[in-house]
Design a protein around this motif. Structure first.
Motif, mmCIF file in Angstrom:
data_model
loop_
_atom_site.group_PDB
_atom_site.id
_atom_site.type_symbol
_atom_site.label_atom_id
_atom_site.label_comp_id
_atom_site.label_asym_id
_atom_site.label_seq_id
_atom_site.Cartn_x
_atom_site.Cartn_y
_atom_site.Cartn_z
ATOM 1 N N LEU A 84 64.207 -0.250 20.197
ATOM 2 C CA LEU A 84 65.646 0.022 20.099
ATOM 3 C C LEU A 84 66.039 1.356 20.703
ATOM 4 C CD1 LEU A 84 66.540 -1.372 16.581
ATOM 5 C CD2 LEU A 84 67.305 -2.189 18.808
ATOM 6 N N ASP A 85 65.148 2.336 20.650
ATOM 7 C CA ASP A 85 65.530 3.638 21.197
ATOM 8 C C ASP A 85 65.256 3.740 22.693
ATOM 9 O OD1 ASP A 85 62.842 3.534 20.943
ATOM 10 O OD2 ASP A 85 62.608 5.566 20.163
ATOM 11 N N THR A 96 72.078 2.928 26.489
ATOM 12 C CA THR A 96 71.177 3.993 26.073
ATOM 13 C C THR A 96 71.802 4.662 24.862
ATOM 14 O OG1 THR A 96 70.197 6.117 26.664
ATOM 15 C CG2 THR A 96 72.237 5.559 27.768
ATOM 16 N N SER A 97 70.963 5.222 24.010
ATOM 17 C CA SER A 97 71.520 5.911 22.850
ATOM 18 C C SER A 97 71.696 7.400 23.146
ATOM 19 C CB SER A 97 70.604 5.715 21.639
ATOM 20 O OG SER A 97 69.286 6.031 22.015
ATOM 21 N N VAL A 102 71.082 7.439 30.788
ATOM 22 C CA VAL A 102 69.773 6.799 30.900
ATOM 23 C C VAL A 102 68.723 7.818 31.348
ATOM 24 C CG1 VAL A 102 68.538 5.075 32.281
ATOM 25 C CG2 VAL A 102 70.838 4.576 31.435
ATOM 26 N N ASP A 103 67.508 7.699 30.848
ATOM 27 C CA ASP A 103 66.422 8.552 31.314
ATOM 28 C C ASP A 103 65.867 7.952 32.613
ATOM 29 O OD1 ASP A 103 63.980 9.767 31.839
ATOM 30 O OD2 ASP A 103 63.614 10.176 29.722
ATOM 31 N N TYR A 104 66.312 8.516 33.721
ATOM 32 C CA TYR A 104 66.005 7.906 35.018
ATOM 33 C C TYR A 104 64.545 8.086 35.431
ATOM 34 C CZ TYR A 104 70.932 6.936 35.434
ATOM 35 O OH TYR A 104 72.185 6.451 35.215
ATOM 36 N N ASP A 105 63.929 9.165 34.977
ATOM 37 C CA ASP A 105 62.514 9.330 35.322
ATOM 38 C C ASP A 105 61.683 8.229 34.686
ATOM 39 O OD1 ASP A 105 62.707 11.471 37.019
ATOM 40 O OD2 ASP A 105 62.679 12.939 35.391
ATOM 41 N N ALA A 350 78.166 8.956 28.954
ATOM 42 C CA ALA A 350 77.180 8.361 29.853
ATOM 43 C C ALA A 350 76.319 7.300 29.197
ATOM 44 C CB ALA A 350 76.294 9.456 30.444
ATOM 45 N N GLN A 351 76.678 6.892 27.970
ATOM 46 C CA GLN A 351 75.834 5.887 27.304
ATOM 47 C C GLN A 351 75.870 4.536 27.994
ATOM 48 O OE1 GLN A 351 77.224 8.108 25.209
ATOM 49 N NE2 GLN A 351 76.061 8.272 23.314
ATOM 50 N N THR A 352 76.960 4.279 28.687
ATOM 51 C CA THR A 352 77.088 2.946 29.279
ATOM 52 C C THR A 352 77.755 3.019 30.640
ATOM 53 O OG1 THR A 352 78.053 0.758 28.945
ATOM 54 C CG2 THR A 352 79.231 2.597 27.986
ATOM 55 N N LYS A 353 77.660 1.927 31.372
ATOM 56 C CA LYS A 353 78.308 1.798 32.661
ATOM 57 C C LYS A 353 79.790 1.597 32.421
ATOM 58 C CE LYS A 353 77.017 -1.907 35.102
ATOM 59 N NZ LYS A 353 76.610 -2.773 36.220
#
Ligand code: TRP
Length: 474
Positions: A84-85, A96-97, A102-105, A350-353
């Motif tokens: 979930l995380d 993303t929470s 989002v963690d792009y790396d 930035a949690q969502t598009k």
């Protein structure tokens, strides 16, 4: 998929193993149905059992018919076991929470792509002799596949072409939709190459509550916004799937080739389709894959089947092209190269598009200067502190501040951006002041877009969308 013969060395992934178990199970069933000899049936059952044991050893799970090992497949990303995380990214959902987005790396590791690092950016600069676009300098295009092949080809004077696209789900495009097109235009200019733009009106018809007519209409309206980004009419072909498919045997033949080489299990694993999805959705990925092959456009590339393709897109489109790259060598084609962008954040964070259906989640290309101002002032998530006193004392947080994020996309002046980051972080610059800079950056940019869009006639759209030779000899 390859032929699943009794060849251990052929097994390269749990997914292939899964396919072999499935195929062997089918074989046992048909041998029984055909009333084959007991010896033959026993041998087939023995092989089936040994394959199941291997499957369990490779995946740690018992084989279950109809449930491919998605979280082990090299082509899949978000298995059903995604914690979930963890961030979730596919062509339809971005979750993303984390307020920073989002963690792009991590996504690079999970998708198996490569980071666009300083070395690659320097190479692009050396090869083209142009300053790299600020989307590259600022990590907005952050990931790639095989970009070095493209640069090798370019250095050796070998041609390549660009392919990007858009799903026309409404006539209201927002600023985030422009990101891949702004970047693609820059690529077209610095490399001087042909560009094909796919409008997936069929995709939107299949996925949304839309009629065919409406979807086609949106395709034409969206084409105007794309053209308004400044593409060269002599170097650009824009097509709607609903139109072009019936006009181009080359395109359809490639679609059929892809369809023959991807199983239902695979698309289930990659895209999460279920048994109750309509068959149009299940076969659609082949339609998004086919423009990656130059023989889909004989009017541009004549009979050349080996012109390399480079696809700039947002990272959520990668599942389509992981599939495409997996299929390409098996149907005798080159794998397309890719450049991936991060997502453009919603005003709320930035949690969502962003969503084209929520007017307050983004700035639309049709917004008036006043609407732009109100939306940013009212809805742009702030990384500033609650009171002026606290803000002056502790400073703001650019990492979650949407106005600052938007400026990284649209404020071209590196020095000015850096100064604002420092001033905001130190508390010298207030949220209202930062928002004012964003408002003053976006208002002229959108007004200019509207101005250019107004000049685009139906005749011009028709020309862009007519299959034809472009200003390149192949
Ligand atoms: N599926 C994409 C969307 O919904 C549209 C698309 C088709 C696309 N082909 C593409 C996007 C190639 C990027 C690159 O927006």
């Amino acid at each position: 998929m390859a032929d699943f013969q009794n060849c251990d060395s052929c097994i390269s992934s749990p997914l292939e193993l899964f396919e072999r178990v499935t195929a062997q199970g089918e074989k046992v069933r048909s041998l029984k149905a055909e009333k084959a000899s007991t010896d033959e049936i026993d041998a087939a059952v023995k092989l089936l059992l040994s394959l199941k044991v291997k499957y369990k050893a490779a995946t740690g799970q018992d084989y279950k018919a109809g449930s491919p090992p998605v979280d082990f497949s090299p082509m899949s990303n978000n298995g059903p076991t995604t914690a979930l995380d963890e961030d979730f990214v596919d062509p339809w959902t971005v979750q993303t929470s984390n307020a920073k987005g989002v963690d792009y790396d991590k996504l690079i590791v999970r998708f198996g792509s490569s980071k666009i690092d300083k070395e690659l950016i320097n190479r692009i600069e050396r090869v083209t002799g142009k300053t790299p676009h600020h989307f590259l300098r600022r990590g907005i295009f952050f990931s790639h596949r095989d970009m070095n092949h493209i640069l090798d080809a370019y250095e050796n004077k070998k041609p390549f072409y660009l392919y990007t696209g858009r799903g026309p789900s409404s006539d209201a495009m927002h600023v985030g939709h422009l990101i891949p097109f702004i970047f693609t235009k820059w690529l077209q200019e610095v490399f001087n190459v042909p560009l094909v733009v796919q409008l997936t009106d069929d995709e939107k018809y299949l996925w949304k509550d839309l009629t065919i007519e409406k979807a086609s209409e949106y395709a034409v309206e969206n084409a105007k916004d794309i053209i308004a980004c400044g593409f060269d009419i002599n170097k650009t072909f824009i097509f709607s799937d609903l139109d072009y498919l019936g006009m181009s045997p080359g395109f359809y033949k490639n679609i059929a080739k892809v369809q023959k080489h991807v199983t239902f299990n695979q698309v289930k694993g990659i895209f999460g389709f279920t048994d109750s999805d309509c068959i149009g959705k299940i076969s659609f990925p082949a339609i998004q894959a086919a423009p990656s092959f130059s023989s889909s456009f004989p009017q541009i590339f004549k009979d050349k089947k080996d012109i390399q393709c480079l696809i700039p897109c947002a990272i959520d489109q990668d599942p389509y092209f992981r599939m495409t790259r997996d299929v390409a060598p098996r149907i005798g084609y080159l794998k397309p190269a890719l450049l991936h962008s991060i997502f453009f954040p919603a005003l709320q964070g930035a949690q969502t598009k962003m969503s084209a259906s929520d007017p307050n989640s983004s700035i639309f290309l049709t917004d008036t200067p006043k609407q732009i101002k109100t939306k940013i002032n009212k809805h742009a998530f702030s990384g500033g502190k609650d009171t002026i006193e606290e803000h002056r004392k502790y400073g703001g947080n650019c990492e979650v501040d949407v106005s600052y994020m938007y400026l990284t996309f649209f404020l071209e002046d590196d020095d000015k951006l850096e100064k604002m980051k420092q001033a905001y972080t130190s508390g010298a610059l207030l949220t209202g002041e930062l928002k004012k800079v964003l408002i003053e950056t976006l208002q002229p940019l959108i007004a200019a877009h509207q101005q250019r869009r107004k000049q685009i006639t139906d005749e011009m759209v028709k020309q862009f969308m007519t299959p034809r030779k472009l200003a390149f000899d192949f």
